[in-house]
Write a protein that holds these residues in place. Structure first.
Motif, PDB file in Angstrom:
ATOM      1  N   HIS A 188      98.605  45.970 -20.633  1.00 21.28           N
ATOM      2  CA  HIS A 188      98.848  47.317 -21.644  1.00 21.28           C
ATOM      3  C   HIS A 188      99.517  47.150 -22.515  1.00 21.28           C
ATOM      4  CE1 HIS A 188      97.652  51.240 -22.570  1.00 21.28           C
ATOM      5  NE2 HIS A 188      98.897  51.742 -22.816  1.00 21.28           N
ATOM      6  N   GLY A 189      99.096  47.435 -23.626  1.00 17.43           N
ATOM      7  CA  GLY A 189      99.969  47.254 -25.139  1.00 17.43           C
ATOM      8  C   GLY A 189      99.872  46.117 -25.711  1.00 17.43           C
ATOM      9  N   ASP A 190      99.433  45.275 -25.136  1.00 17.69           N
ATOM     10  CA  ASP A 190      99.131  43.855 -25.874  1.00 17.69           C
ATOM     11  C   ASP A 190      97.939  43.920 -26.557  1.00 17.69           C
ATOM     12  OD1 ASP A 190     101.578  42.964 -24.330  1.00 17.69           O
ATOM     13  OD2 ASP A 190     100.400  41.294 -23.195  1.00 17.69           O
ATOM     14  N   TYR A 191      97.957  43.061 -27.648  1.00 17.98           N
ATOM     15  CA  TYR A 191      96.759  42.753 -28.542  1.00 17.98           C
ATOM     16  C   TYR A 191      95.498  42.525 -27.528  1.00 17.98           C
ATOM     17  CZ  TYR A 191      98.761  42.998 -32.861  1.00 17.98           C
ATOM     18  OH  TYR A 191      99.216  43.276 -34.204  1.00 17.98           O
ATOM     19  N   ALA A 192      94.436  43.209 -27.748  1.00 19.60           N
ATOM     20  CA  ALA A 192      93.364  42.951 -26.958  1.00 19.60           C
ATOM     21  C   ALA A 192      92.614  41.534 -26.853  1.00 19.60           C
ATOM     22  CB  ALA A 192      92.065  43.931 -27.291  1.00 19.60           C
ATOM     23  N   ILE A 193      92.367  41.044 -25.876  1.00 15.97           N
ATOM     24  CA  ILE A 193      91.600  39.646 -25.868  1.00 15.97           C
ATOM     25  C   ILE A 193      90.243  40.009 -26.340  1.00 15.97           C
ATOM     26  CG2 ILE A 193      90.697  38.337 -24.068  1.00 15.97           C
ATOM     27  CD1 ILE A 193      92.602  39.180 -22.020  1.00 15.97           C
ATOM     28  N   VAL A 194      89.606  41.037 -25.940  1.00 12.43           N
ATOM     29  CA  VAL A 194      88.298  41.677 -26.759  1.00 12.43           C
ATOM     30  C   VAL A 194      88.321  43.038 -26.491  1.00 12.43           C
ATOM     31  CG1 VAL A 194      86.885  40.934 -25.009  1.00 12.43           C
ATOM     32  CG2 VAL A 194      85.737  41.075 -27.074  1.00 12.43           C
ATOM     33  N   GLY A 195      87.723  43.767 -27.429  1.00 12.87           N
ATOM     34  CA  GLY A 195      87.526  45.139 -27.286  1.00 12.87           C
ATOM     35  C   GLY A 195      86.266  45.781 -27.601  1.00 12.87           C
ATOM     36  N   LEU A 196      85.603  46.898 -27.215  1.00 16.33           N
ATOM     37  CA  LEU A 196      84.660  47.470 -27.850  1.00 16.33           C
ATOM     38  C   LEU A 196      84.573  48.884 -28.090  1.00 16.33           C
ATOM     39  CD1 LEU A 196      81.343  47.675 -28.251  1.00 16.33           C
ATOM     40  CD2 LEU A 196      81.076  47.619 -25.660  1.00 16.33           C
ATOM     41  N   ALA A 197      84.431  49.316 -29.303  1.00 16.20           N
ATOM     42  CA  ALA A 197      84.092  50.753 -29.619  1.00 16.20           C
ATOM     43  C   ALA A 197      82.581  50.929 -29.922  1.00 16.20           C
ATOM     44  CB  ALA A 197      84.903  50.859 -30.950  1.00 16.20           C
ATOM     45  N   ALA A 198      81.891  51.611 -29.145  1.00 17.13           N
ATOM     46  CA  ALA A 198      80.492  52.042 -29.094  1.00 17.13           C
ATOM     47  C   ALA A 198      80.260  53.393 -29.382  1.00 17.13           C
ATOM     48  CB  ALA A 198      80.168  51.509 -27.896  1.00 17.13           C
ATOM     49  N   SER A 248      88.765  30.462 -23.991  1.00 13.33           N
ATOM     50  CA  SER A 248      87.763  29.706 -24.706  1.00 13.33           C
ATOM     51  C   SER A 248      86.786  30.676 -25.340  1.00 13.33           C
ATOM     52  CB  SER A 248      87.034  28.690 -23.871  1.00 13.33           C
ATOM     53  OG  SER A 248      86.223  29.579 -22.859  1.00 13.33           O
ATOM     54  N   SER A 249      86.254  30.336 -26.217  1.00 17.12           N
ATOM     55  CA  SER A 249      85.026  31.218 -27.076  1.00 17.12           C
ATOM     56  C   SER A 249      83.867  31.720 -25.962  1.00 17.12           C
ATOM     57  CB  SER A 249      84.305  30.450 -28.020  1.00 17.12           C
ATOM     58  OG  SER A 249      83.387  31.129 -28.693  1.00 17.12           O
ATOM     59  N   GLU A 250      83.814  30.841 -25.144  1.00 21.99           N
ATOM     60  CA  GLU A 250      82.741  31.149 -23.876  1.00 21.99           C
ATOM     61  C   GLU A 250      83.279  32.228 -23.014  1.00 21.99           C
ATOM     62  OE1 GLU A 250      83.632  27.871 -24.824  1.00 21.99           O
ATOM     63  OE2 GLU A 250      81.884  27.118 -25.601  1.00 21.99           O
ATOM     64  N   THR A 251      84.438  32.165 -22.879  1.00 24.77           N
ATOM     65  CA  THR A 251      85.405  33.281 -21.893  1.00 24.77           C
ATOM     66  C   THR A 251      85.125  34.636 -22.733  1.00 24.77           C
ATOM     67  OG1 THR A 251      86.445  31.722 -20.732  1.00 24.77           O
ATOM     68  CG2 THR A 251      87.287  33.930 -20.750  1.00 24.77           C
ATOM     69  N   LYS A 252      85.503  34.500 -23.794  1.00 27.77           N
ATOM     70  CA  LYS A 252      85.599  35.765 -24.479  1.00 27.77           C
ATOM     71  C   LYS A 252      84.067  36.559 -24.785  1.00 27.77           C
ATOM     72  CE  LYS A 252      88.886  36.246 -27.826  1.00 27.77           C
ATOM     73  NZ  LYS A 252      89.780  35.943 -28.830  1.00 27.77           N
ATOM     74  N   LEU A 253      83.272  35.397 -24.888  1.00 24.93           N
ATOM     75  CA  LEU A 253      81.633  36.149 -24.994  1.00 24.93           C
ATOM     76  C   LEU A 253      81.211  36.744 -23.620  1.00 24.93           C
ATOM     77  CD1 LEU A 253      79.341  36.459 -26.657  1.00 24.93           C
ATOM     78  CD2 LEU A 253      78.498  34.174 -25.788  1.00 24.93           C
ATOM     79  N   HIS A 254      81.749  36.202 -22.666  1.00 26.96           N
ATOM     80  CA  HIS A 254      81.464  36.638 -21.163  1.00 26.96           C
ATOM     81  C   HIS A 254      82.338  37.974 -21.129  1.00 26.96           C
ATOM     82  CE1 HIS A 254      81.644  37.060 -16.931  1.00 26.96           C
ATOM     83  NE2 HIS A 254      82.502  37.256 -16.988  1.00 26.96           N
ATOM     84  N   LEU A 255      83.333  38.306 -21.562  1.00 24.03           N
ATOM     85  CA  LEU A 255      84.132  39.387 -21.375  1.00 24.03           C
ATOM     86  C   LEU A 255      83.573  40.353 -22.371  1.00 24.03           C
ATOM     87  CD1 LEU A 255      87.820  37.939 -21.393  1.00 24.03           C
ATOM     88  CD2 LEU A 255      86.377  38.868 -19.524  1.00 24.03           C
TER      89      LEU A 255
END
Length: 271
Positions: A188-198, A248-255
């Motif tokens: 918590h507080g680290d930069y996001a690996i990936v995030g979503l605002a919807a 990897s790019s594939e991991t981030k797409l999965h997330l």
């Protein structure tokens, strides 16, 4: 190593700040939470540091009918505590606690975050999802920029030389509209690996991802999908996340698909 040398000015009015910002080599100091580390690490070497923290006209949150205007110097903490934001911009209210830590939120500003355009920051995705309008002010007056036109690339925006980001305008969320904010980080507080605002309104969705490109980006193909399975499959057309040291790019797409699945029910359920 020799310490960097630069001139310093603290204007008392916006007009004075705009005159100073137009000078060659000028750099704006708002909350300073990104600029100060870059100065310490010699990554930034301005000729003139323009401290705009004293400009009260750029602070505050105002509700006018169905429009919320947030001044550029409003801090993350002030947004987090705002009853107006909690009631009318719940997406923003959900996002703020994910921004770094309390010490950072007490100093950092929404205008500074948007002007920096860090691809892993929360606010750029929020303004995209909410279809907000960025107010840029120069010596020739104000210019309104749709959030979808504001972010141009890695740490690059549509701000012109000598312009300041002075405010952001949002439409108040209606009772039949829904929003969701999610991010994955190592701590918590680290930069996001990936995030979503919807955001969902009248059967349409706006899905804005951060940490998945060189800027916050919308996922239009996924947003137009009829069901969750189709939306998850369509994300491959919308996102080509860059790999980092740990993923990897594939991991981030999965997330990214994991976050979409978590948000889908919220977007489909009335408030």
């Amino acid at each position: 190593m020799k310490a960097p040398s630069f001139a310093y000015a603290k204007p008392r009015a916006l007009a004075e700040a705009l005159d100073l910002a137009a000078r060659p080599g000028a750099k704006i100091l708002a909350g300073g939470q990104s600029l100060m580390p870059s100065l310490n690490m010699r990554l930034s070497s301005p000729e003139l540091l323009v401290d705009i923290t004293g400009l009260g006209e750029l602070k505050g949150i105002k509700l006018d009918k169905d429009t919320i205007r947030i001044g550029a110097l409003t801090t993350h903490a002030e947004i987090e505590r705002s009853d107006i934001v909690k009631k009318h911009l719940p997406l923003l209210s959900e996002a703020v606690p994910h921004i770094a830590h309390p010490a950072i939120r007490n100093r950092g500003t929404i205008g500074g975050s948007l002007a920096l355009a860090d691809p892993a920051a929360e606010y750029p995705a929020c303004v995209l999802a909410l279809d907000a309008v960025i107010i840029a002010t120069g010596r020739k007056g104000e210019r309104k920029i749709k959030a979808s036109d504001f972010f141009k690339g890695l740490f690059e925006t549509d701000l012109k030389p000598g312009e300041l980001l002075t405010a952001v305008e949002f439409n108040a969320q209606k009772n039949d509209e829904r929003s969701a904010f999610l991010e994955l980080a190592r701590r918590h507080g680290d930069y996001a690996i990936v995030g979503l605002a919807a955001f969902a309104s009248n059967g349409t969705r706006r899905l804005a991802y951060f940490g998945a490109a060189d800027r916050a980006v919308l996922a239009p193909h996924a947003a137009q999908a009829k069901d969750l399975a189709s939306a998850k499959a369509a994300l491959a057309k919308d996102l080509q996340p860059p790999a980092d040291l740990y993923h990897s790019s594939e991991t981030k797409l999965h997330l990214a698909r994991v976050l979409l699945e978590r948000a889908w029910t919220t977007l489909s359920t009335p408030r």
